[in-house]
Structures are given as C-alpha cells and as structure tokens.
Design an enzyme around this catalytic site. Sequence first.
Site, PDB file in Angstrom:
ATOM      1  N   ASP A 105       1.866   4.246   3.172  1.00  0.00           N
ATOM      2  CA  ASP A 105       2.990   3.690   2.240  1.00  0.00           C
ATOM      3  C   ASP A 105       2.389   3.622   0.756  1.00  0.00           C
ATOM      4  O   ASP A 105       1.065   3.472   0.861  1.00  0.00           O
ATOM      5  CB  ASP A 105       3.169   2.245   2.820  1.00  0.00           C
ATOM      6  CG  ASP A 105       4.281   1.580   1.833  1.00  0.00           C
ATOM      7  OD1 ASP A 105       5.393   2.152   1.401  1.00  0.00           O
ATOM      8  OD2 ASP A 105       3.849   0.313   1.485  1.00  0.00           O
ATOM      9  N   ARG A 106       3.008   3.396  -0.253  1.00  0.00           N
ATOM     10  CA  ARG A 106       2.285   3.228  -1.584  1.00  0.00           C
ATOM     11  C   ARG A 106       2.573   2.051  -1.990  1.00  0.00           C
ATOM     12  O   ARG A 106       1.319   1.389  -1.871  1.00  0.00           O
ATOM     13  CB  ARG A 106       3.327   4.292  -2.430  1.00  0.00           C
ATOM     14  CG  ARG A 106       2.589   4.470  -3.753  1.00  0.00           C
ATOM     15  CD  ARG A 106       3.563   5.211  -4.795  1.00  0.00           C
ATOM     16  NE  ARG A 106       4.338   4.130  -5.395  1.00  0.00           N
ATOM     17  CZ  ARG A 106       4.974   4.299  -6.632  1.00  0.00           C
ATOM     18  NH1 ARG A 106       5.346   5.555  -6.846  1.00  0.00           N
ATOM     19  NH2 ARG A 106       5.819   3.432  -7.053  1.00  0.00           N
ATOM     20  N   ASP A 107       3.518   1.510  -2.442  1.00  0.00           N
ATOM     21  CA  ASP A 107       3.655   0.208  -2.997  1.00  0.00           C
ATOM     22  C   ASP A 107       3.305  -1.015  -2.021  1.00  0.00           C
ATOM     23  O   ASP A 107       3.729  -1.187  -0.925  1.00  0.00           O
ATOM     24  CB  ASP A 107       5.141  -0.328  -3.726  1.00  0.00           C
ATOM     25  CG  ASP A 107       5.526   0.727  -4.650  1.00  0.00           C
ATOM     26  OD1 ASP A 107       4.612   1.129  -5.358  1.00  0.00           O
ATOM     27  OD2 ASP A 107       6.833   0.933  -4.642  1.00  0.00           O
ATOM     28  N   ASN A 137       9.765   4.772  -0.192  1.00  0.00           N
ATOM     29  CA  ASN A 137      11.071   4.715  -0.638  1.00  0.00           C
ATOM     30  C   ASN A 137      11.176   4.438  -2.281  1.00  0.00           C
ATOM     31  O   ASN A 137      10.368   3.798  -2.582  1.00  0.00           O
ATOM     32  CB  ASN A 137      11.733   3.513   0.252  1.00  0.00           C
ATOM     33  CG  ASN A 137      11.900   3.906   1.518  1.00  0.00           C
ATOM     34  OD1 ASN A 137      11.815   4.803   1.893  1.00  0.00           O
ATOM     35  ND2 ASN A 137      12.146   2.855   2.186  1.00  0.00           N
ATOM     36  N   ASP A 197       2.447  -1.942   4.559  1.00  0.00           N
ATOM     37  CA  ASP A 197       2.336  -3.321   4.513  1.00  0.00           C
ATOM     38  C   ASP A 197       3.553  -4.139   4.568  1.00  0.00           C
ATOM     39  O   ASP A 197       3.835  -5.309   4.279  1.00  0.00           O
ATOM     40  CB  ASP A 197       1.933  -3.976   2.792  1.00  0.00           C
ATOM     41  CG  ASP A 197       3.075  -3.624   2.017  1.00  0.00           C
ATOM     42  OD1 ASP A 197       3.740  -2.421   2.236  1.00  0.00           O
ATOM     43  OD2 ASP A 197       3.244  -4.299   1.086  1.00  0.00           O
TER      44      ASP A 197
END
Length: 187
Positions: free
Chosen positions: A20-22, A65, A141
């Site tokens: 995931d990124r954020d 997303n 997360d």
Amino acid sequence: MKHRSLCSIAPCPDSALFLDRDGTLNVRLIDDYVKRPDEFELIDGTLEALALLSQRFNHLFIVTNQQGIGKGLMSVQDLEAIHRPFLHQVEQAGGKIDKVYFCPNLKSDHSFNRKPNIGMALQAHRDFPDISLKHSIMVGDSRSDMLFGRRAGMTTVLVSDETQIAHSDAHLVDRYYPTLLDFAHSL
C-alpha cells in the site's frame, strides 16, 4: 491475532511483495490527498526497508487507491509527478519498485480495481506472469489492504498500530509489525 508461520512469509522465487502507499510508505494525510510532490513525506525507514525488501523479493509493486483523481483534485500526470522522484529515491537507496498500480475511481463507483477488490493484483499477475499470488505478501495499514490481500490469496502483513484493525477483523491479518522497516528486518 492469528499468525501464519514464519516460513509462510519467507519469500519464494515466485513471490511478490505488494505494498500500500499512504500510511505504509508515506505519511497519510488525514481527510486529504497527496496532490503534489511536496506533500509526499516518507515514513522514517521507508527507503532502507525497500532496499532490504528488494533483495528478498523478485518483484515489488505498489497498489494504491487514488480517488483524488476521480474527484478532480489531481490528474494522472500529477500522480506520476509525485511518484517519479520517489521511485528515483528508492533506486538511489538500492531498492526497486517494478510497477505502481493505482485505481482513480471513486469508492462509490465500486470498481473491481479499487481495493479491497483484487483488480490491481490480477493486473500485476498479467503483467508479471512469473509471480504466484498465493506465495505473495500484501503489506498495508488498513482493513481494506488486509481484505485485498486475503481475497487475492496472499499472506497479509499489517504495518500500523495494532488497534487499527478491529477485533472482528483480526482474521484478516497474518502478521503485524509497527513499521515497514520492522517487517523488512524480520525476513
């Protein structure tokens, strides 16, 4: 929290790491979106973690997303302008990201490509047919990340405050680490 054995999260030749990124790689903006490169702040240890993980996995992917695009707050070009310097930093630190997959759709669109749906995992498998999703790991997360990983048949790793996942969702998490760097050091 139920944990799979350590051998189930040890990389296999056909495993990939989905990230995931954020909130996993960079600081999540509360009630906002990262719309410009100067708003993209890496979480401490991210570059070191990615360098270590790049040594252990043949493929690393970001799955994110990005409904800020769907809301008209930013464009695909803005997203690419955010990722370009980050990917360069990763490379300079000795890491690699094979591809960034993103879904620009709004949550209300119910897109198959938007996490927790598995469209981005299937895209990665089409682009990199040498990977096995069942031998791969999803690190994120949020509940959405864990559900994405579980639906795609991956091992799931939560990097966040353990209280982030409700007790009723604990079955979605195979492993928990406070940070991505802690996870990287565990392998």
